[in-house]
Design a protein around this motif. Sequence first.
Motif, PDB file in Angstrom:
ATOM      1  N   THR A 104       1.029  -1.085   0.350  1.00 23.08           N
ATOM      2  CA  THR A 104      -0.405   0.487   0.486  1.00 23.08           C
ATOM      3  C   THR A 104       1.077   1.461  -0.379  1.00 23.08           C
ATOM      4  N   VAL A 105       1.549   1.031   0.941  1.00 23.22           N
ATOM      5  CA  VAL A 105       2.709   2.254   1.211  1.00 23.22           C
ATOM      6  C   VAL A 105       3.741   2.747   0.238  1.00 23.22           C
ATOM      7  N   LEU A 106       4.784   1.586  -0.284  1.00 20.86           N
ATOM      8  CA  LEU A 106       5.615   1.221  -1.591  1.00 20.86           C
ATOM      9  C   LEU A 106       5.617   1.273  -3.072  1.00 20.86           C
ATOM     10  N   GLN A 107       4.248   2.668  -3.311  1.00 23.38           N
ATOM     11  CA  GLN A 107       3.668   2.020  -4.734  1.00 23.38           C
ATOM     12  C   GLN A 107       4.293   3.815  -5.563  1.00 23.38           C
ATOM     13  N   TRP A 108       5.203   4.598  -4.374  1.00 21.80           N
ATOM     14  CA  TRP A 108       5.298   5.581  -5.463  1.00 21.80           C
ATOM     15  C   TRP A 108       4.528   6.580  -6.348  1.00 21.80           C
ATOM     16  N   ARG A 109       3.091   6.661  -5.826  1.00 22.97           N
ATOM     17  CA  ARG A 109       1.660   7.893  -6.270  1.00 22.97           C
ATOM     18  C   ARG A 109       1.455   8.105  -5.295  1.00 22.97           C
ATOM     19  N   SER A 110       0.680   9.254  -6.418  1.00 27.96           N
ATOM     20  CA  SER A 110      -0.227  10.123  -5.062  1.00 27.96           C
ATOM     21  C   SER A 110      -1.471   9.814  -5.749  1.00 27.96           C
ATOM     22  N   GLU A 164      -4.825  14.231  -3.667  1.00 31.09           N
ATOM     23  CA  GLU A 164      -3.693  14.511  -3.258  1.00 31.09           C
ATOM     24  C   GLU A 164      -3.194  15.694  -3.414  1.00 31.09           C
ATOM     25  N   ILE A 165      -3.281  15.236  -5.279  1.00 31.80           N
ATOM     26  CA  ILE A 165      -1.836  16.181  -6.456  1.00 31.80           C
ATOM     27  C   ILE A 165      -2.826  17.168  -5.973  1.00 31.80           C
ATOM     28  N   GLN A 166      -3.676  17.248  -6.003  1.00 34.53           N
ATOM     29  CA  GLN A 166      -4.324  18.652  -5.703  1.00 34.53           C
ATOM     30  C   GLN A 166      -4.427  19.488  -4.277  1.00 34.53           C
ATOM     31  N   GLU A 167      -4.756  19.140  -3.619  1.00 33.71           N
ATOM     32  CA  GLU A 167      -4.663  19.883  -2.129  1.00 33.71           C
ATOM     33  C   GLU A 167      -2.801  20.347  -2.079  1.00 33.71           C
ATOM     34  N   TYR A 168      -2.057  19.082  -2.701  1.00 31.77           N
ATOM     35  CA  TYR A 168      -0.350  19.558  -2.413  1.00 31.77           C
ATOM     36  C   TYR A 168      -0.393  20.730  -3.041  1.00 31.77           C
ATOM     37  N   PHE A 169      -0.790  20.973  -4.562  1.00 31.86           N
ATOM     38  CA  PHE A 169      -0.847  22.131  -5.029  1.00 31.86           C
ATOM     39  C   PHE A 169      -1.015  23.328  -4.490  1.00 31.86           C
ATOM     40  N   LEU A 223       4.742  10.697 -11.496  1.00 31.76           N
ATOM     41  CA  LEU A 223       4.888  11.785 -11.398  1.00 31.76           C
ATOM     42  C   LEU A 223       5.477  12.863 -10.212  1.00 31.76           C
ATOM     43  N   SER A 224       4.949  12.306  -9.475  1.00 31.51           N
ATOM     44  CA  SER A 224       5.045  13.423  -8.316  1.00 31.51           C
ATOM     45  C   SER A 224       6.519  12.761  -7.765  1.00 31.51           C
ATOM     46  N   ALA A 225       7.600  12.268  -8.754  1.00 28.42           N
ATOM     47  CA  ALA A 225       8.965  12.380  -8.225  1.00 28.42           C
ATOM     48  C   ALA A 225       9.768  13.696  -8.698  1.00 28.42           C
ATOM     49  N   TRP A 226       8.498  14.417  -9.494  1.00 24.55           N
ATOM     50  CA  TRP A 226       8.792  15.409 -10.089  1.00 24.55           C
ATOM     51  C   TRP A 226       8.705  17.279  -9.297  1.00 24.55           C
ATOM     52  N   ASN A 227       7.637  16.722  -8.020  1.00 25.23           N
ATOM     53  CA  ASN A 227       6.863  17.573  -7.139  1.00 25.23           C
ATOM     54  C   ASN A 227       7.927  19.232  -6.947  1.00 25.23           C
TER      55      ASN A 227
END
Length: 295
Positions: free
Chosen positions: A31-37, A41-46, A91-95
């Motif tokens: 669940t945790v180690l999937q490297w994705r948002s 979650e992306i909308q809230e972060y930005f 894609l979140s790696a490029w935040n």
Amino acid sequence: MLNLTTGVFKCRILQRLWVSIILIILCSSCTVLQWRSSDQEIQEYFAKKEIPTEISYFEIDSLDLKIRVQQIKQSENDINIVFFHGSPSSLSAWNGYLNDTTFVKKAALHAIDRPGYGYSNFGDAMTSIDTQAKVMSQLLDYYDLENVVAIGSSYGGPLAARLAYENPRVKGVVMISPAIDPNNEKKIWQSRFTQWWITRWLCPTGYRVAGDEKTVHAQELALIADNWDEVTVPVLHIHGDIDDIVPYENVKYTKEVFSDIEIITTPNTGHEIAWGRPELMKPLILKFMERVFVE
């Protein structure tokens, strides 16, 4: 006899307990180690960064494929940066780049979940670099992106370069720690667990996809090796000199196969420089963009 039987029984109970604990940990990792948002979650972060962002999906029906794309279009310039992550990642790696005001002002920014990762057919590996590049070429056409700088880290490096071969919209390529030399592809022993049927199901989905790509990566690179001399746009190759995942010797290969290549070595740095050392990467990328669009 009773004591012996009781001891064996307790031993079995302990074994089952430990197996249960390990399975719980592994399932948690899945669940945790999937490297994705998620999109939300992306909308809230930005939103917290006060940077408007859009999320859309590019579909290719013939491949039953849906590619997630995040875009930030605040720049008045007609330059587009397209980011491709490595593996496992998303894609979140490029935040760290997408929330940088200098980049936001410099160009429209587009981060892509590569096939099999994030929310792009998650778990379904597309191991062909050539096919991935063709998909991304169609994506550029669909969104009508001009003056593209394709940036890729690790596996995303050769994908970015191959995209320049596929589509003339690409005017420059930045490869960060690229795994591009078919004869210098380092074997990662941990990836074997993603290929053995008895252990594959225990591995998080993102790692299984990474393992599928890694297993045939050298062969896929060899299939496209003869076309690198047809990439005539400027190429920037940035590599850490103590990279223990993708050997530094890859720089020798890119120097030989690309006609317009600039190589920058970052001293005392490893493989993680794209996301781990953005303060080193950003000035190099910005300087490269000035070269591409001023000259």
